[in-house]
Design a protein around this motif. Structure first.
Motif, PDB file in Angstrom:
ATOM      1  N   SER A 112      87.517  10.707   0.358  1.00 40.11           N
ATOM      2  CA  SER A 112      86.524  10.306  -0.887  1.00 40.11           C
ATOM      3  C   SER A 112      85.598   9.599  -0.278  1.00 40.11           C
ATOM      4  O   SER A 112      84.576   9.495  -0.896  1.00 40.11           O
ATOM      5  CB  SER A 112      87.539   9.730  -1.957  1.00 40.11           C
ATOM      6  OG  SER A 112      87.982   8.433  -1.528  1.00 40.11           O
ATOM      7  N   SER A 113      85.638   8.243   0.639  1.00 43.61           N
ATOM      8  CA  SER A 113      84.521   7.798   0.967  1.00 43.61           C
ATOM      9  C   SER A 113      83.489   8.453   1.640  1.00 43.61           C
ATOM     10  O   SER A 113      82.355   8.332   1.448  1.00 43.61           O
ATOM     11  CB  SER A 113      85.254   6.255   1.885  1.00 43.61           C
ATOM     12  OG  SER A 113      85.600   6.933   3.232  1.00 43.61           O
ATOM     13  N   GLU A 116      81.839  10.522  -0.677  1.00 39.00           N
ATOM     14  CA  GLU A 116      80.631   9.690  -1.498  1.00 39.00           C
ATOM     15  C   GLU A 116      79.590   9.305  -0.615  1.00 39.00           C
ATOM     16  O   GLU A 116      78.443   9.305  -1.038  1.00 39.00           O
ATOM     17  CB  GLU A 116      81.342   8.354  -2.199  1.00 39.00           C
ATOM     18  CG  GLU A 116      82.397   8.739  -3.169  1.00 39.00           C
ATOM     19  CD  GLU A 116      83.228   7.512  -3.409  1.00 39.00           C
ATOM     20  OE1 GLU A 116      82.940   6.304  -3.032  1.00 39.00           O
ATOM     21  OE2 GLU A 116      84.189   7.599  -4.411  1.00 39.00           O
ATOM     22  N   ASN A 117      79.713   9.050   0.457  1.00 39.22           N
ATOM     23  CA  ASN A 117      78.356   8.485   1.512  1.00 39.22           C
ATOM     24  C   ASN A 117      77.577   9.655   1.786  1.00 39.22           C
ATOM     25  O   ASN A 117      76.537   9.599   2.404  1.00 39.22           O
ATOM     26  CB  ASN A 117      79.260   7.702   2.577  1.00 39.22           C
ATOM     27  CG  ASN A 117      79.698   6.418   2.338  1.00 39.22           C
ATOM     28  OD1 ASN A 117      79.712   5.933   1.303  1.00 39.22           O
ATOM     29  ND2 ASN A 117      80.629   6.123   3.366  1.00 39.22           N
TER      30      ASN A 117
END
Length: 168
Positions: A112-113, A116-117
């Motif tokens: 997820s990170s 998102e990034n």
């Protein structure tokens, strides 16, 4: 449950073999393009790294389900009966705990990170979050296999026939 287990085993074996075959093709092309053609293929170099991650983690999940993972089984060979079953339950609980915390939770956070990034691979331009999906997927598979083993052990305690034979 036996049908689901058999279907999962066959699907996972097929998927892992396909990934491994594609990895061998990528590495072979990399060697040919580097030493025969004189211009190394940057795409297959990067793709081979990511395929190796997938083969290793999905293969580890499959190996866990087949009871062929690396283990030091000196204690298990000496024990019999209830003691052996209790130790096996503890081992399966440790596999579930590790898979849930490190692979499923930690891998899920990583996926997820990075999505998102917006992190992408340098050469292929793919989203890294999709590459890291092998972590939570292997975690889910390991939890599934360990849960099947726990159910089999409990059924053995209660006198019911186990979901899978002990030496599957």
């Amino acid at each position: 449950m036996k049908n689901l287990l058999a279907m999962t085993n066959k699907s996972l074996a097929f998927f892992t073999v396909c990934l491994l075959a594609f990895l061998v093709l990528c590495v072979s092309w990399q060697v040919i393009s580097r030493y025969v053609l004189g211009t190394p293929s940057t795409e297959t170099d990067e793709l081979a790294r990511y395929l190796f991650m997938w083969v290793a983690l999905i293969g580890a999940a499959y190996t866990t389900g087949q009871h062929r993972h690396l283990a030091i089984d000196l204690l298990m060979m000496k024990l019999t009966g209830v003691k052996k079953s209790v130790i096996n339950l503890i081992i399966q609980a440790a596999i579930i705990l590790f898979s849930a915390i490190v692979l499923l939770y930690g891998g899920g956070l990583l996926v997820s990170s990075t999505l998102e990034n917006g992190q992408i691979t340098p050469v292929l331009g793919w989203k890294m979050g999709y590459i890291y999906l092998c972590l939570p997927i292997s975690g889910i598979l390991m939890i599934f296999y360990a849960s099947v083993d726990v159910i089999s052990i409990i059924q053995h305690f209660s006198g019911q026939p186990p979901v899978v034979p002990e030496n599957d």
